[in-house]
Design an enzyme around this catalytic site. Structure first.
Site, PDB file in Angstrom:
ATOM      1  N   ASP A  35      -3.052  -1.469   0.248  1.00 47.96           N
ATOM      2  CA  ASP A  35      -3.052  -1.803   1.672  1.00 47.96           C
ATOM      3  C   ASP A  35      -4.378  -1.452   2.330  1.00 47.96           C
ATOM      4  O   ASP A  35      -4.619  -1.832   3.483  1.00 47.96           O
ATOM      5  CB  ASP A  35      -1.904  -1.076   2.377  1.00 47.96           C
ATOM      6  CG  ASP A  35      -0.546  -1.457   1.810  1.00 47.96           C
ATOM      7  OD1 ASP A  35      -0.400  -2.626   1.418  1.00 47.96           O
ATOM      8  OD2 ASP A  35       0.339  -0.595   1.738  1.00 47.96           O
TER       9      ASP A  35
ATOM     10  N   ASP B  50       3.593  -8.714  -2.630  1.00 48.35           N
ATOM     11  CA  ASP B  50       4.139  -7.574  -1.894  1.00 48.35           C
ATOM     12  C   ASP B  50       5.533  -7.883  -1.350  1.00 48.35           C
ATOM     13  O   ASP B  50       6.476  -7.096  -1.516  1.00 48.35           O
ATOM     14  CB  ASP B  50       3.197  -7.213  -0.748  1.00 48.35           C
ATOM     15  CG  ASP B  50       3.095  -5.707  -0.535  1.00 48.35           C
ATOM     16  OD1 ASP B  50       3.597  -4.960  -1.403  1.00 48.35           O
ATOM     17  OD2 ASP B  50       2.517  -5.276   0.473  1.00 48.35           O
TER      18      ASP B  50
END
Length: 482
Positions: A393, A333
């Protein structure tokens, strides 16, 4: 040269007057715009999109006097257009662009003698303005300040925490059923046939992360083709996930259990209707996915179902695998958000480009929960009318929450791991939103969610003196393998 986003407020001459807002790009170094409509001055719009205004002889004399003029972008500079428009008496210059809107790039010093506002607008918006408001339109420009906080984030927060908590709880319910089946040899074979879980090992975790990296890079370079593959996969996976979620609820209802026999198998009629409903929901979303007024609701429902089913189905065998998965995806990420801008030609991160649709592609990846922004601003109108949270997420920390819930069930620890990890996830989400509000730029949420959940789980295990068992996982399943 800094480019700013602003709003063109257009009003027709009907009764009552019809108004509509459009996105503009301007430069606050050249001229400042009012912060609200209260201080803005309306001008009649003169549509001169048949010319590029690179020469003063392009337009009839007197046609620009005290008007807002819109011309096509063309090959000459914004400075040349602005000087011609100003000398002809125009009070505002709009430059219509068919390609994607880009920053205005002339130097500030060159514009010292230009006093009229100059802004870039989409040509499609000019066409829409004429169709919606008619031929006689009055316009003004203004640029409201960005809101400090958008309350759509609260909705995103509630959806995310609800999904993670419910997914973890559902995984714990399945684990409890497994334990009961193991304790009863007669039910063991039946339960094994129903079991659809997939267990991640450290090797498959690494392979999964590598596939994620490769897929993201492929999407960056071949987005306009692969986006439709992702849309198709999402429709199929979300329909199956919605079916699994609703079937689990329907299974608890003791009514309407009539069955129909076909091909030596019997199926409950209500499950057939449920399957048709789930397929129809996915098809309706696919057809109307670009309808911003309501399609986001259906996408969020399908997305929540997808995340719930993923968290329940994919099992992490131990805390070690959780640390490897969450750690690698945290690096993934951060790399694709913060590091890739130094590699790409346009200086944009690969993650942000793919999420937004590279090169202005109108098709968006359906891998996010999205909620319309509740605070109106130029940024909302121009680029981000929705607040977004990626499925990753939710799913990635959700797998750790699910492992904590299963470990609670295995050790009869009164949900202490599950509750602690869920609260840690909620705190990580709040921290993400705080940093987002302070920095005014997109954030890799895993940068805050992963440390919060991993550290909290570790502290609970250490405090309860169960770290070794928590790290290696329960091996009760191995003992029952034939």
């Amino acid at each position: 040269v800094a480019a700013d986003e602003g709003i063109l407020h257009a009003s027709g001459n009907g009764v009552p007057p019809v108004t509509k807002d459009y996105c503009i790009i301007y430069n606050s170094n050249w001229v400042s715009l009012p912060k609200s409509l209260d201080n803005a001055t309306f001008r009649p719009l003169e549509n001169l999109t048949s010319t590029v205004l690179c020469n003063s002889s392009d337009v009839p004399s007197g046609s620009m006097k005290d008007k807002a003029v819109v011309v096509m972008r063309g090959n000459c500079t914004f400075l040349e257009k602005a000087r011609i428009a100003q000398s002809s008496g125009a009070k505002m210059l709009l430059i219509a662009s068919k390609p994607r809107l880009s920053p205005l790039s002339d130097n500030k010093t060159d514009f010292e003698d230009v006093t009229i506002p100059v802004a870039l607008i989409r040509y499609s918006d000019i066409v829409d303005m004429q169709l919606t408001l008619g031929s006689e339109v009055n316009v003004t420009l203004y640029s409201p300040p960005l809101p400090e906080f958008d309350y759509s984030m609260v909705v995103i927060f509630l959806i995310a925490v609800f999904t993670v908590a419910l997914g973890g709880y559902w995984s714990g319910v399945a684990e409890l059923e497994n334990l009961k089946a193991i304790a009863s040899p007669g039910e063991r074979e039946t339960r094994r046939k129903k079991e659809e879980n997939v267990t991640f090992t450290p090797v498959t975790v690494i392979l999964f992360v590598v596939i994620c990296c490769v897929m993201l890079v492929l999407l960056y370079f071949f987005y306009k083709w692969l986006v439709y593959v992702i849309i198709s996969v999402f429709c199929l996976a979300s329909a199956m996930s919605l079916y699994n979620c609703l079937a689990a609820l329907i299974g608890e209802i003791p009514f309407g259990q009539c069955r129909i026999a076909c091909c030596n198998k019997s199926t409950e009629v209500r499950l057939i209707f449920l399957a048709v409903f789930c397929i129809a929901a996915a098809v309706v979303w696919a057809v109307f996915r670009n309808e911003d007024r309501w399609a986001w609701i259906l996408q969020d429902i399908l997305g929540v179902a997808f995340c719930l089913n993923f968290i329940k189905t994919l099992k992490m065998p131990n805390f070690k695998s959780c640390v490897i998965l969450l750690g690698l995806l945290l690096l993934y990420d951060v790399f694709f958000v913060f590091i890739t801008p130094f590699i790409t030609k346009n200086g944009a991160s690969i993650m942000v480009e793919v999420a937004a649709g590279p090169f202005g592609n109108s098709e968006k990846l359906p891998v996010v929960i999205r909620v319309p922004r509740l605070e109106f601003s130029a940024s909302t109108l121009c680029d981000m009318p929705f607040s977004l949270l990626g499925f990753g997420d939710i799913i990635v920390p959700g797998l750790l929450v699910a492992y904590c819930r299963r470990f609670d069930v295995q050790t009869s620890s009164s949900s202490v791991y599950y509750i602690s990890c869920t609260i840690a996830y909620a705190i990580g989400m709040v921290l993400t939103f705080v940093v987002l509000a302070l920095m005014k730029m997109g954030q890799p949420a895993l940068l805050y969610l992963v440390p919060c959940t991993l550290i909290t789980s570790s502290l609970v295990a250490w405090r309860r003196k169960e770290m070794k068992k928590f790290w290696k996982g329960s091996n009760y399943q191995v003992g029952w393998m034939p």
